[in-house]
Structure formats: structure tokens, C-alpha cells
Design a protein around this motif. Sequence first.
Motif, PDB file in Angstrom:
ATOM      1  N   VAL A 284     -11.251  12.262  -3.843  1.00 20.80           N
ATOM      2  CA  VAL A 284      -9.888  12.871  -3.660  1.00 20.80           C
ATOM      3  C   VAL A 284      -9.243  12.674  -5.210  1.00 20.80           C
ATOM      4  O   VAL A 284      -9.118  11.487  -5.790  1.00 20.80           O
ATOM      5  N   GLU A 285      -9.092  13.887  -5.924  1.00 21.53           N
ATOM      6  CA  GLU A 285      -8.461  14.038  -7.201  1.00 21.53           C
ATOM      7  C   GLU A 285      -7.025  13.857  -7.241  1.00 21.53           C
ATOM      8  O   GLU A 285      -6.546  14.253  -6.394  1.00 21.53           O
ATOM      9  N   PRO A 286      -6.525  13.348  -8.389  1.00 27.09           N
ATOM     10  CA  PRO A 286      -5.273  13.177  -8.619  1.00 27.09           C
ATOM     11  C   PRO A 286      -4.435  14.525  -8.643  1.00 27.09           C
ATOM     12  O   PRO A 286      -4.895  15.398  -9.405  1.00 27.09           O
ATOM     13  N   GLU A 287      -3.253  14.807  -8.015  1.00 23.55           N
ATOM     14  CA  GLU A 287      -2.554  15.825  -8.198  1.00 23.55           C
ATOM     15  C   GLU A 287      -1.673  15.914  -9.592  1.00 23.55           C
ATOM     16  O   GLU A 287      -1.499  14.509 -10.185  1.00 23.55           O
ATOM     17  N   ALA A 288      -1.384  16.907 -10.149  1.00 29.61           N
ATOM     18  CA  ALA A 288      -0.778  16.904 -11.654  1.00 29.61           C
ATOM     19  C   ALA A 288       0.590  15.983 -11.484  1.00 29.61           C
ATOM     20  O   ALA A 288       1.225  16.167 -10.559  1.00 29.61           O
ATOM     21  N   GLY A 289       0.836  15.132 -12.533  1.00 27.38           N
ATOM     22  CA  GLY A 289       1.758  14.391 -12.492  1.00 27.38           C
ATOM     23  C   GLY A 289       1.680  12.925 -11.973  1.00 27.38           C
ATOM     24  O   GLY A 289       2.434  12.160 -12.114  1.00 27.38           O
ATOM     25  N   TYR A 290       0.621  12.745 -10.958  1.00 30.81           N
ATOM     26  CA  TYR A 290       0.655  11.678 -10.141  1.00 30.81           C
ATOM     27  C   TYR A 290       0.534  10.357 -10.879  1.00 30.81           C
ATOM     28  O   TYR A 290       1.236   9.395 -10.852  1.00 30.81           O
TER      29      TYR A 290
ATOM     30  N   THR B 197       0.938  -1.317  -0.165  1.00 30.16           N
ATOM     31  CA  THR B 197       0.166  -0.081  -0.111  1.00 30.16           C
ATOM     32  C   THR B 197       0.800   1.310   0.056  1.00 30.16           C
ATOM     33  O   THR B 197       1.918   1.337   0.571  1.00 30.16           O
ATOM     34  N   VAL B 198       0.335   2.202  -0.716  1.00 29.92           N
ATOM     35  CA  VAL B 198       1.028   3.562  -0.681  1.00 29.92           C
ATOM     36  C   VAL B 198      -0.172   4.690  -0.605  1.00 29.92           C
ATOM     37  O   VAL B 198      -1.112   4.335  -0.918  1.00 29.92           O
TER      38      VAL B 198
ATOM     39  N   SER C  66       7.531   5.541  -5.832  1.00 30.45           N
ATOM     40  CA  SER C  66       8.787   5.353  -6.217  1.00 30.45           C
ATOM     41  C   SER C  66       9.367   4.494  -5.467  1.00 30.45           C
ATOM     42  O   SER C  66      10.316   3.369  -5.901  1.00 30.45           O
ATOM     43  N   GLU C  67       9.523   4.501  -4.142  1.00 32.37           N
ATOM     44  CA  GLU C  67      10.093   3.777  -3.136  1.00 32.37           C
ATOM     45  C   GLU C  67       9.730   2.276  -3.382  1.00 32.37           C
ATOM     46  O   GLU C  67      10.658   1.379  -3.244  1.00 32.37           O
ATOM     47  N   VAL C  68       8.542   2.031  -3.339  1.00 31.03           N
ATOM     48  CA  VAL C  68       8.013   0.819  -3.320  1.00 31.03           C
ATOM     49  C   VAL C  68       8.550  -0.060  -4.610  1.00 31.03           C
ATOM     50  O   VAL C  68       8.810  -1.150  -4.496  1.00 31.03           O
ATOM     51  N   PHE C  69       8.583   0.795  -5.649  1.00 28.42           N
ATOM     52  CA  PHE C  69       9.104  -0.082  -6.903  1.00 28.42           C
ATOM     53  C   PHE C  69      10.652  -0.146  -6.738  1.00 28.42           C
ATOM     54  O   PHE C  69      11.019  -1.279  -7.378  1.00 28.42           O
ATOM     55  N   ALA C  70      11.366   0.778  -6.043  1.00 25.77           N
ATOM     56  CA  ALA C  70      12.891   0.587  -5.927  1.00 25.77           C
ATOM     57  C   ALA C  70      12.909  -0.654  -5.110  1.00 25.77           C
ATOM     58  O   ALA C  70      14.082  -1.358  -5.509  1.00 25.77           O
ATOM     59  N   GLU C  71      12.167  -1.028  -4.240  1.00 30.07           N
ATOM     60  CA  GLU C  71      12.519  -2.187  -3.503  1.00 30.07           C
ATOM     61  C   GLU C  71      11.665  -3.421  -3.899  1.00 30.07           C
ATOM     62  O   GLU C  71      12.508  -4.336  -3.657  1.00 30.07           O
ATOM     63  N   HIS C  72      10.360  -3.494  -4.428  1.00 33.40           N
ATOM     64  CA  HIS C  72       9.937  -4.568  -5.088  1.00 33.40           C
ATOM     65  C   HIS C  72       9.673  -4.684  -6.486  1.00 33.40           C
ATOM     66  O   HIS C  72       9.050  -5.479  -6.993  1.00 33.40           O
ATOM     67  N   GLY C  73      10.252  -3.699  -7.302  1.00 33.99           N
ATOM     68  CA  GLY C  73       9.917  -3.636  -8.623  1.00 33.99           C
ATOM     69  C   GLY C  73       9.756  -4.856  -9.631  1.00 33.99           C
ATOM     70  O   GLY C  73       8.875  -5.177 -10.196  1.00 33.99           O
TER      71      GLY C  73
ATOM     72  N   GLU D 193       4.055  10.508  -4.870  1.00 33.19           N
ATOM     73  CA  GLU D 193       5.013   9.891  -6.128  1.00 33.19           C
ATOM     74  C   GLU D 193       6.242   9.379  -5.211  1.00 33.19           C
ATOM     75  O   GLU D 193       6.769   8.334  -5.757  1.00 33.19           O
ATOM     76  N   GLU D 194       6.660   9.938  -4.276  1.00 30.50           N
ATOM     77  CA  GLU D 194       7.953   9.531  -3.638  1.00 30.50           C
ATOM     78  C   GLU D 194       7.649   8.090  -3.132  1.00 30.50           C
ATOM     79  O   GLU D 194       8.493   7.335  -3.060  1.00 30.50           O
ATOM     80  N   ALA D 195       6.672   7.845  -2.407  1.00 27.24           N
ATOM     81  CA  ALA D 195       6.223   6.485  -1.919  1.00 27.24           C
ATOM     82  C   ALA D 195       5.825   5.586  -2.779  1.00 27.24           C
ATOM     83  O   ALA D 195       6.414   4.314  -2.638  1.00 27.24           O
TER      84      ALA D 195
END
Length: 424
Positions: free
Chosen positions: A211-217, A176-177, A186-193, A182-184
Amino acid sequence: MNRDTSRDLYDRALGVLPGGVNSSVRAAPQPYPTFVRKGDAGRVVDADGNKYVDWVMGLGPLLLGHDVPESVQSAIQRRASEGPMYGMPTEVEVEHAEFIARHVPSVEMVRFVNSGTEATVSAVRLARGYTGRDKIVVMESGYHGAQESTLVEGGGEGATPSSPGIPESFAEHTLTVPFNDEEAASEVFAEHGDDIAAVLVEPILANKGIVEPEAGYHETLRDLTEDHGALLVFDEVITGFRVGGLSCAQGEYGITPDLTTFGKVIGGGFPIGAIGGRTEIMEEFTPSGDVFQAGTFSGHPVTMAAGLETLTYAAENDVYEHVNSLGERLRDGLRDVVAERAPAYSVVGTDSLFKVVFTRDGEAPRNGADVGRANVQRWNRVFRPEMREAGIMLSQNQFESQFVSASHTETDVEETIEAYRDAL
């Protein structure tokens, strides 16, 4: 307002239905839910004859409202008169799939099922089968139906089942993130990609206060999944053919997922779900591939006719212009009310979705945790009952979305804004 019949029906229901209902959220209103007798345009009439402006709209499926156009009604009646179902293919399911594939950017093939939950269950199985991986990334506070892989709570790798009856081993494969982080991601993919089969995400968190997505998410999720050989799965059970019109939320945001799950609107008020995506992935489903998926009632001809005619009517009759303009008028009016009466609260939503979240700082929520920190009990136990007494039916709790339909009118909108003003 006399609600004795609803009370008596709930009393009877408690003796034969667990909790007196067949879906948990329906029991949320205190001290008992309102039993509905019929719909009428943008309103419902309860078992006692009370009439309400209805912003629940079946929790999303009723894009056209309770007044079904003649073309849709005729299609439903014709199919029902020809026999309820056959357990064999029909032309109308092909036509419905062709409509979806023609209008949704990412969809080349479709598999119909019977609910949004069944759609997400099947999509997760397909993603795992296609990639040969087990782990699924989901958003904290996101909702993907009553399925074991996503009914989790807690963060990161520490997620645990959120319901008894689900083995801990299911949650071991769910990461879960927070939404919009975006940082979370990226981190979960860095560890478990190398172990992640898919990211399963609602384009808009629509079961947690909107809850709407922020630009770029979503672009970040798209890039991460492509870089690591995982699939991006958009859960458009709520947003599909409601946000972004015929191209759905993915068209609105310009994102092309690998798979999309649908439900609600595509059934025209009848039970349905669907999975859509690229041919090379979809053909992993049996019988063309090895990922098992089947259902006796899948592609039910009456449902297919209702859904196809609903979408066709919407495409040909400026339905989206009507519902989106009313939605914007509602949100604008509610912003004025909130600024005057409750400046700590937030008006959220887009297109034909709207909600007032009882935030405590006037900041629109950016993830599910922000909504959870709102004054949820005041909304549920004080505000909603007051709105019901004023003849306005809102969703059953602070978290569920509210929906505008083609049957709603400017009068409905104005009555609702005034009721909000009085209740707040």
C-alpha cells in the motif's frame, strides 16, 4: 509435479520444529511448504528437483538474486576464511556504516544489529529514551517485526496485544491509526501529543499487500511529529535500498525522518538490521549515552562484507535500472491480464516490488484494512498453488511483497505474466 520430498521433509520437521518451520509465514502454503535445495539466478530448485521462477527472493534481501557476483562472493569468502567473528570491532563495519550514511539523506550515524525486528525494538527504545515519553503511534496493519510494542490489533487507544505472551501493559503505550488517514493522525496527536515519543511507519505498507502513501501523508506525519516534539521513525527494513535506490524510500518521497530502521538488502542475504539517524539522537545509545543496546553478533564481519559489497555492486552496475524496469514491465503486463481476466483485482507495487491483490472492486487499497477485505483465501488456497504448479514461486500469502532481483530476466517476466493469465 512431484513434491514427495518436500512432503516428507515437512513430516519430519513437524516432529522437531514447532509447526514444522522456524518462521511462521513459511508454513502458510497448504498442505505443506516447498523445501528449497538451492538458488539459480532468478530461480530456485526445490528438494525434488523442480525449478521455479523465484519472486520471493528471501522475502526481500536478495537484491542481486541467487547468482552472487564474483566481487561479492570473494568478499564473503575472504572474511569467512579469516575467522568467523571476533566480538571486537573491524574496519568493514565502519566502511559499511559510512556507505549508508553517505547515501541515505537522514542518516549521520548507524548502529548495526542482527535483524529487522531487533532494529525496530532498538529504535523504539531509543525514541522513548531520547524524548522521555512512552507512547508510540503505529499504523493499523503495519508490521515492525516480532516485538511487543507493535504486535497489536484494534484501533486507536483500544489496541490490544495480537499474540498471547504479551502483557496488556505494552499495548497501553501503543496508539494505532489507519495508514493514509491524515485526520486520524492529527486527532491522536491532538489528544496525546505531549506523551508521544514517536510515529513508527513503513514508507510503504509492504507486509500487507503493498500500500503506497497518498500525496501529503508522510508530510503530515513529519509536521505533526515536529510540532509536538516527537520523532518520525521510518521502518525501511523492506524498502531500504530497494525503493528509491541508494537514497531509499525517504529519498524517493523527499521526507527526512529522525530515525530509520534497515534490514534485508543491507546484509546481502545474511542476517542483519540497523538503526540510522541524526547524531544527537543516535549518541543516546550506550556507550555514548544511556539507552542500552548491545549484541554479540552485531557488526558480524561476514555480514558486513556481504552487505557492503552488495550495495557497492548495485551502485556501480546499474542494478536499480534493471530491477525497476523489469518491475514496471511486470506490473504493466499484469495490469493487462487483470483487465482481461479479473477486473476487480488490483496490481500494486513500485520499483522492484509487485503484487496482485484480489480486491473485490478494482480499487487499489489505501490501507491495510482494504487488503484484509480482499479475497485472501482464494489467493492463498487456489491461485498460489496453481502458480506453483506452473513453475512460478510467489510469496507465501496474499500479504507478503514479491521482489525483482538483478538475476531476473525478461524471459522470467514473460513466463510469469503468461502463468498469471492462465491461473486467473
